[in-house]
Motif scaffolding. Sequence first.
Motif, mmCIF file in Angstrom:
data_model
loop_
_atom_site.group_PDB
_atom_site.id
_atom_site.type_symbol
_atom_site.label_atom_id
_atom_site.label_comp_id
_atom_site.label_asym_id
_atom_site.label_seq_id
_atom_site.Cartn_x
_atom_site.Cartn_y
_atom_site.Cartn_z
ATOM 1 N N LEU A 136 0.837 -1.193 0.000
ATOM 2 C CA LEU A 136 0.000 0.000 0.000
ATOM 3 C C LEU A 136 0.870 1.241 0.000
ATOM 4 N N THR A 137 0.502 2.229 -0.836
ATOM 5 C CA THR A 137 1.326 3.425 -0.989
ATOM 6 C C THR A 137 0.691 4.677 -0.392
ATOM 7 N N ASN A 138 -0.626 4.707 -0.223
ATOM 8 C CA ASN A 138 -1.263 5.909 0.350
ATOM 9 C C ASN A 138 -2.199 5.525 1.485
ATOM 10 N N ARG A 139 -1.624 5.298 2.647
ATOM 11 C CA ARG A 139 -2.413 4.887 3.802
ATOM 12 C C ARG A 139 -3.151 6.049 4.448
ATOM 13 N N ASP A 140 -2.709 7.289 4.246
ATOM 14 C CA ASP A 140 -3.121 8.494 4.981
ATOM 15 C C ASP A 140 -3.213 8.163 6.472
ATOM 16 N N ASP A 141 -4.293 8.575 7.147
ATOM 17 C CA ASP A 141 -4.394 8.299 8.585
ATOM 18 C C ASP A 141 -5.447 7.252 8.887
ATOM 19 N N THR A 142 -5.877 6.514 7.877
ATOM 20 C CA THR A 142 -6.888 5.480 8.074
ATOM 21 C C THR A 142 -6.275 4.278 8.779
ATOM 22 N N PHE A 143 -6.936 3.840 9.844
ATOM 23 C CA PHE A 143 -6.455 2.665 10.582
ATOM 24 C C PHE A 143 -7.066 1.417 9.955
ATOM 25 N N ILE A 144 -6.223 0.570 9.405
ATOM 26 C CA ILE A 144 -6.674 -0.680 8.786
ATOM 27 C C ILE A 144 -6.289 -1.833 9.700
ATOM 28 N N ARG A 145 -7.273 -2.554 10.146
ATOM 29 C CA ARG A 145 -7.013 -3.684 11.044
ATOM 30 C C ARG A 145 -6.462 -4.875 10.271
ATOM 31 N N ALA A 146 -5.535 -5.561 10.864
ATOM 32 C CA ALA A 146 -4.923 -6.726 10.225
ATOM 33 C C ALA A 146 -5.962 -7.817 10.042
ATOM 34 N N GLY A 147 -5.966 -8.410 8.852
ATOM 35 C CA GLY A 147 -6.867 -9.519 8.570
ATOM 36 C C GLY A 147 -8.143 -9.136 7.863
ATOM 37 N N LEU A 148 -8.379 -7.824 7.639
ATOM 38 C CA LEU A 148 -9.603 -7.413 6.949
ATOM 39 C C LEU A 148 -9.602 -7.930 5.511
ATOM 40 N N SER A 149 -10.764 -8.408 5.066
ATOM 41 C CA SER A 149 -10.871 -8.874 3.685
ATOM 42 C C SER A 149 -10.879 -7.683 2.740
ATOM 43 N N ALA A 150 -10.323 -7.889 1.552
ATOM 44 C CA ALA A 150 -10.195 -6.794 0.587
ATOM 45 C C ALA A 150 -10.197 -7.350 -0.829
ATOM 46 N N ASN A 151 -10.527 -6.479 -1.768
ATOM 47 C CA ASN A 151 -10.458 -6.801 -3.195
ATOM 48 C C ASN A 151 -9.421 -5.902 -3.852
ATOM 49 N N ALA A 152 -8.642 -6.481 -4.725
ATOM 50 C CA ALA A 152 -7.608 -5.722 -5.434
ATOM 51 C C ALA A 152 -7.969 -5.654 -6.914
ATOM 52 N N SER A 153 -8.100 -4.439 -7.407
ATOM 53 C CA SER A 153 -8.342 -4.225 -8.831
ATOM 54 C C SER A 153 -6.992 -3.920 -9.482
ATOM 55 N N ILE A 154 -6.460 -4.907 -10.185
ATOM 56 C CA ILE A 154 -5.146 -4.764 -10.806
ATOM 57 C C ILE A 154 -5.325 -4.097 -12.165
ATOM 58 N N ILE A 155 -4.749 -2.926 -12.313
ATOM 59 C CA ILE A 155 -4.927 -2.139 -13.536
ATOM 60 C C ILE A 155 -3.962 -2.636 -14.604
ATOM 61 N N LEU A 156 -4.506 -3.304 -15.633
ATOM 62 C CA LEU A 156 -3.691 -3.832 -16.722
ATOM 63 C C LEU A 156 -3.369 -2.753 -17.748
ATOM 64 N N GLU A 157 -4.378 -1.956 -18.114
ATOM 65 C CA GLU A 157 -4.206 -0.845 -19.048
ATOM 66 C C GLU A 157 -5.139 0.279 -18.640
ATOM 67 N N LYS A 158 -4.730 1.523 -18.945
ATOM 68 C CA LYS A 158 -5.559 2.668 -18.581
ATOM 69 C C LYS A 158 -5.369 3.796 -19.591
ATOM 70 N N SER A 159 -6.487 4.361 -20.045
ATOM 71 C CA SER A 159 -6.450 5.515 -20.952
ATOM 72 C C SER A 159 -7.295 6.619 -20.343
ATOM 73 N N ASP A 160 -6.668 7.776 -20.103
ATOM 74 C CA ASP A 160 -7.354 8.888 -19.438
ATOM 75 C C ASP A 160 -7.991 9.826 -20.459
ATOM 76 N N LYS A 161 -9.273 10.091 -20.251
ATOM 77 C CA LYS A 161 -10.014 11.112 -21.010
ATOM 78 C C LYS A 161 -9.815 10.947 -22.518
ATOM 79 N N VAL A 162 -10.265 9.817 -23.032
ATOM 80 C CA VAL A 162 -10.155 9.526 -24.458
ATOM 81 C C VAL A 162 -11.550 9.383 -25.067
ATOM 82 N N MET A 163 -11.623 9.463 -26.408
ATOM 83 C CA MET A 163 -12.893 9.240 -27.109
ATOM 84 C C MET A 163 -13.265 7.773 -26.977
ATOM 85 N N ALA A 164 -14.503 7.509 -26.575
ATOM 86 C CA ALA A 164 -14.936 6.135 -26.370
ATOM 87 C C ALA A 164 -16.391 5.984 -26.782
ATOM 88 N N ILE A 165 -16.750 4.784 -27.202
ATOM 89 C CA ILE A 165 -18.139 4.444 -27.514
ATOM 90 C C ILE A 165 -18.468 3.107 -26.863
#
Length: 371
Positions: free
Chosen positions: A276-305
């Motif tokens: 984790l790179t941006n924890r800020d001040d949020t306290f995360i308890r050990a063992g909490l379940s989580a989902n990871a969205s792994i970004i394979l490709e990303k295009s910012d603000k492009v024409m799309a249909i």
Amino acid sequence: MKKGVTITILVFIALLFFGALYYLYAKNQESPVVFVTEKSEIKTIVKNTIATGNIVPDEEVLIKPNISGIIETVYIKAGETIKAGDLIAKIKVVANVSNLSSTQNQVQTAKINLDNQEKLFQRQKTLFDKGVISANDFDAAQLAYKQAKQNYTASKQGYDIVKTGTTSGLGSYANTLIRSTVNGMVLDVPVKVGNQVIESNNFNEGTTIASVADVGRMIFVGKIDESEVGKIKVNLPIEITVGAIENKKFNAVLTDIAPKGKTENGAIQFEIKASLTNRDDTFIRAGLSANASIILEKSDKVMAIKEALIQFDSKTQKPFVEVETTSQKFVRKDLVLGVSDGIYVEIKSGLKTSDKIKVWNQGLKTDEKKP
């Protein structure tokens, strides 16, 4: 009889003729199909894959005793922040009868040897004072006496250690006092006063008295299916969503991908880890379940249909759309596609923002033409 059959046939033919005329008339009265059109949009498209897992400390240290005994006092509880060297628990040693008897015999033997060496030393000292023996003989007697004295002291200390777990002179090294070896938060204290614990040695990992970790350094540990593991690589960005923390996402970076998969419920799963790179001040308890969205490709603000608007040539399988030129008149335009998230797809070339795209798989019956 023949006349009746002839009349029946003629009536049937007449009904069939008039029925066909009515069908053609009704069909001509139907409204023409009007195709709906849509325009392209400016979107950020992310192609990702999902992994499930838990948030755990990067390093969790298990504090174990180096002597067997019974927990006499516990000085900490889960959730407390402690430092290296802080007292965790105190152990009351239960002496082993065989070892106790052996060390007791060693003490008695050392005492006998000490008494004998002391007599010899006093005798040699008297002779040396009278000038009867040389200094070398006196020094040898004195050395033997000091060694016997040291052996006796060591045997008594060994007896005390076997009996109580400590002895005078050890100070902070007394192994009945269990101390933390790292700074961090106490995650768990699995023992209570009165519990028997086993020492950690080469043959036994020992009883865990407490687990301590730095909760400021948390990582995601999850599993990904074999069908997806070929799409990911180390250092890919990840968005972590923790089930117990609503409306918040944490950025992370993929750091490890297991080289070997494990079979779980008939499927091959590979373990992954992300820091984790941006924890800020949020306290995360050990063992909490989580989902990871792994970004394979990303295009910012492009024409799309929408992908549903795209057609594919039956021969070349190249993508194209139909663009309206005049009312309900369409022309084909070939496309070059980019990143897709399964709903929207990036258009790299082939379209203008003003183009009206035909919804080819959705006909709309109406009396009025769409402007």
